[in-house]
Each structure stands twice: as C-alpha cells, then as structure tokens.
Design an enzyme around this catalytic site. Sequence first.
Site, PDB file in Angstrom:
ATOM      1  N   GLN A   1      76.597  78.582 -43.205  1.00 10.93           N
ATOM      2  CA  GLN A   1      75.509  79.553 -42.709  1.00 10.93           C
ATOM      3  C   GLN A   1      76.133  81.437 -43.820  1.00 10.93           C
ATOM      4  OE1 GLN A   1      75.766  79.778 -37.553  1.00 10.93           O
ATOM      5  NE2 GLN A   1      75.293  82.073 -38.622  1.00 10.93           N
TER       6      GLN A   1
ATOM      7  N   HIS B   1      76.034  87.349 -25.082  1.00 15.56           N
ATOM      8  CA  HIS B   1      76.893  86.471 -25.173  1.00 15.56           C
ATOM      9  C   HIS B   1      76.684  85.659 -23.137  1.00 15.56           C
ATOM     10  CE1 HIS B   1      78.067  86.453 -28.629  1.00 15.56           C
ATOM     11  NE2 HIS B   1      77.405  86.336 -29.621  1.00 15.56           N
TER      12      HIS B   1
HETATM   13  O1  PAF Z   1      73.877  83.373 -33.773  1.00 17.37           O
HETATM   14  C1  PAF Z   1      74.941  82.800 -33.663  1.00 17.37           C
HETATM   15  O2  PAF Z   1      76.007  83.095 -33.095  1.00 17.37           O
HETATM   16  C2  PAF Z   1      74.445  81.821 -35.302  1.00 17.37           C
HETATM   17  O3  PAF Z   1      73.408  81.704 -35.786  1.00 17.37           O
HETATM   18  C3  PAF Z   1      74.662  80.155 -33.993  1.00 17.37           C
HETATM   19  C4  PAF Z   1      72.944  79.831 -33.314  1.00 17.37           C
HETATM   20  C5  PAF Z   1      75.685  79.613 -32.875  1.00 17.37           C
HETATM   21  C6  PAF Z   1      74.292  79.267 -34.912  1.00 17.37           C
HETATM   22  O4  PAF Z   1      75.884  78.681 -35.976  1.00 17.37           O
END
Ligand code: PAF
Length: 288
Positions: A61, A37
């Site tokens: 998700q 990140h």
């Molecule tokens: O990759 C992630 O951390 C997640 O899938 C995202 C793109 C922030 C969507 O919730």
Amino acid sequence: MRIITRIAELRGLVRDWRLARESIAFVPTMGNLHAGHASLVGAAHTHGRRVVASVFVNPLQFGPNEDFNAYPRTPDEDFALLSELGADVLFLPTVEEMYPKGSAGSTFVDVPDLSNILCGAFRPGHFQGVATVVVKLLNLVQPDVANFGEKDYQQLTVIRTSVEDLCLPVRVVGAPTVRAEDGLALSSRNRYLTAEERARAPQLYRALDRARRSLESGETGIAEIEREGMEALRAAGFRPDYFEVRMARRLERPQGRNVDVVVLAAARLSRARLIDNLQCRATGDLGN
Ligand code: PAF
C-alpha cells in the site's frame, strides 16, 4: 497475550476457537499504536469473545516514493499496549509470510470506482494494496467483526465495499476518530511534524469543521465550500491535495436534499501528509 508470526499457527488457533464456538473480533493495524488504536481494541472486546490485533506494515500500500522504510515501527510499545488492553493474540507476520511469492504478480483485490478518487488520485495503487492485505487478513483470522477507524474514511469505504462484493462473512465496524484536545486527528504520521507544524496542524480540522457547519446550516454551494477549504489550508501553510464534499455511503459527488455527506481533505505539512474528514447532514438542496 500470544504473539503469532506464522499463518499455520494462527489458523490452528482460529480453528480451535471456532470449534469452541467463540466469537472473534479483529483489529488490523500497521503498528505504532496510539489512543485511536486503543479505542478500536476496546470496541473489539464488545464484539468478540476473542480479540486478535495484527501489526503489519504492508509494502503493497506504499508507492515507490512513499514512507514504507521510514514508517514508525515500535514493536515493544505495541506489544505492551496490546497486552494491557487484553488482546488475546498479536499477529505479527513478516512480509515473506504474507507475500511468499513476492508482492508483484500476486492476486490483487481492487475496487476501481473508489480507489482512484480523493487519496487514490494522489496515491496510485494504495487502495488496491489496502484491500488486498485486508482481505488476506480477514481470510486468515476469520473474524465475526473487524474494527477500523473512521479517520481513514475512504479506506473504510473501500474495505466495506470489498467485503460486500466478495461476500466475506464479517461485519465491518467503523469507530469515531480520536482527536487531540485541539482537534488534530491522532495518526502515526503526526510524529513527522515539527513542533511548529504540530501547532499549525489543527487548522485542517478547523477548515473541515467550517465546511461541516456551512452544510448543516443549509449552504448548497459545494464548489465554493471546497474552494474556501483549499484556501484556508494554503493560508495555514499546508500544501493541500484536495478538500471535497462527497456522499457519505459511496463517496459520489453530493446530490439531493437532507443527505448524509462527508467532507474529506488531505494536505501536506512538509514531511507529513495528513488526512481527516467530518461527516454531517447537508440540509440544503444539493441538486441532482
Ligand atoms: O489503517 C491501517 O493501519 C492500514 O491501512 C490497514 C487497514 C491495517 C491495512 O494495512
């Protein structure tokens, strides 16, 4: 760094930046931030005068038997890292703020061709949840550029396609996967691994790397490469979901000569489901 939890406040700030003609780069995350990140935030600084990061564990998700509740949440550490990295805003909405009507029955974004293959075949509804939240976040932040990691290669492809199909005015930029020294791709879910599993986990990268080298050296037997990949993972104690070679741009089955492909795999080591991929140029003739 300012923490914003409400959509109205975020919109006000974005409007002010836009009026001042300041460009915006955006890094959406689910938190529990690591060096992968950090590299996205670093890249975002090269793309926008202002940098917004979001931390939102998106319920849409996660499947009913998945790790939504257990997903690591480390808000203090995330805040400290993002401040140190010079982000302007951390957008930290609640589930109610993002889905005021509840998630069932709200509008979805779906890219069916891409969402039901590979990871989508094992995680029904996952990519619909990702595409929906990402499009919502892009509409809220209105960035010029949005940065995503290539580790989630299928996710990146789904997002690029949604943005293109819905004519969203944002450039989606992928960043190379950040790896530990032994090759394991950094992921928040690596913390589910026991010490013994962590020692075995880089076998996933090694199996992908063997497939990559075969393809680069002109090997054309895709079924054989995939079968060997699955076997290597089983031999290392994984329960593989898939090990596949796909075209790099749209993830179709590979075909043609000298084409860009990606080798993708997902495999479980008890609690942890790990995914990884490697891109390469297949130099042989893969047929049509
Ligand atoms: O990759 C992630 O951390 C997640 O899938 C995202 C793109 C922030 C969507 O919730």
